[in-house]
Design a protein around this motif. Structure first.
Motif: not given
Length: 330
Positions: A206-214, A235-236, A241-245, A251-257
């Motif tokens: 629904l959006m390119s990764e390049e545009d999302y990162l920009k 689903r990411e 996610l590695n590019n985002l960091t 920083d990444l903050q993951r939740y399992n709930i």
């Protein structure tokens, strides 16, 4: 017995809110959890559920459609024979199995729970009395009919929702203000942290990764000097996610709930919560909207795939009319 049929973590959150809104005792509440789109859904729900809230919890894990149709049809009939039915709550009106359960239950009080912003489109279909089976292929309709499924639209369904509606209808609407969660968040301190809720636009094409990162780079610059905790959608993909960091102060903050439930279990509430557009913003606004700074970042809508531009525009228009949510163009 009151039955709650769900297949996603957000549906579970809304089922819990509905249980308290309607004052349903735990010994009169049965939770039935469908597999949904992935095993990750089931895992998040299992980690969210408190067994003491429910008289019984049943997980239906099979993804084989033949097994689901024929075996579950008989299973549902046996369940309903064993008890008197009060209310039936369904988390996904699009699910033919959930509609079948509600239709054969003979309950006079069937209530639809929210499942994100897609619920708004479903509300419209209900209000306009559009046959929900029109979403299915002709083959699906024939197979469901041959299987004996009563998957037609549910008559006189009520709504338990956070969303407003300007449709004229005879449906009963119950407002979900997340009162149960709000109580657990009321006394928590507010930190100076930025929490950004991630989206799976790239993974769904629904959006390119390049545009999302920009876009994320611009948001990182907007919050210059502050630490940003990025909460990824389940689903990411890891590569994105590695590019985002690699962005400054992210920083990444993951939740399992579900995020809303995670905030209720945290020591402090982030003072800044942001995203592009997501139902989590809608829900958090209801829970703690006046206590934190909520921001919806609006990229050029041309960056979105054409099939969701209308939905995105509706979401941003909705936010712009809410004084607790500011919309920032990037």
């Amino acid at each position: 017995m009151n039955f709650f049929l769900i297949e996603s973590p957000l549906q579970y959150l809304n089922a819990l809110e509905a249980k308290y809104y309607f004052n349903i005792p735990s010994d009169e509440a049965k939770l039935i959890v469908f597999r949904g789109v992935s095993e990750d859904n089931i895992q998040q729900i299992k980690e969210s559920v408190s067994e003491s809230e429910w008289q019984d919890i049943e997980y239906i894990l099979s993804s084989e459609r033949k097994i689901r149709k024929y075996a579950l049809k008989n299973h549902f009939r046996n369940i309903l024979k064993e008890t008197s039915i009060k209310k039936v709550f369904i988390g996904d009106y699009r699910s033919y199995l959930m509609r079948h359960f509600a239709n054969i239950s003979d309950s006079e009080d069937v209530i639809m729970l929210d499942d994100g912003r897609s619920s708004v489109d479903i509300h419209k279909m209900i209000f306009e009395r559009v046959d929900i089976r029109n979403r299915n292929s002709n083959l699906r309709r024939i197979l469901n009919n041959l299987a004996g499924l009563k998957d037609q639209s549910i008559k006189d369904i009520s709504l338990f929702t956070v969303y407003d509606s300007d449709h004229n209808n005879n449906n009963k609407l119950h407002r979900n203000n997340y009162d149960y969660l709000r109580k657990s968040l009321k006394e928590k301190p507010v930190s100076d942290t930025v929490l950004f809720i991630g989206n799976c636009f790239t993974e769904l094409n629904l959006m390119s990764e390049e545009d999302y990162l920009k876009s994320m780079r611009k948001i990182s610059e907007f919050y210059e000097g502050k630490r940003i905790m990025y909460v990824p959608h389940r689903r990411e993909k890891t590569e994105k996610l590695n590019n985002l960091t690699g962005l400054n102060a992210l920083d990444l903050q993951r939740y399992n709930i579900p995020l809303e439930l995670a905030l209720s279990k945290s020591d402090a509430i982030p003072g800044y919560i942001a995203s592009f557009y997501t139902s989590a913003i809608d829900n958090i606004e209801k829970i703690i909207g006046s206590d934190v700074e909520l921001t919806a970042f609006r990229p050029n809508l041309d960056l979105f795939d054409q099939k969701i531009r209308g939905t995105a525009e509706e979401a941003y228009n909705y936010y712009s009319m809410n004084h607790n949510i500011r919309v920032i163009n990037i």
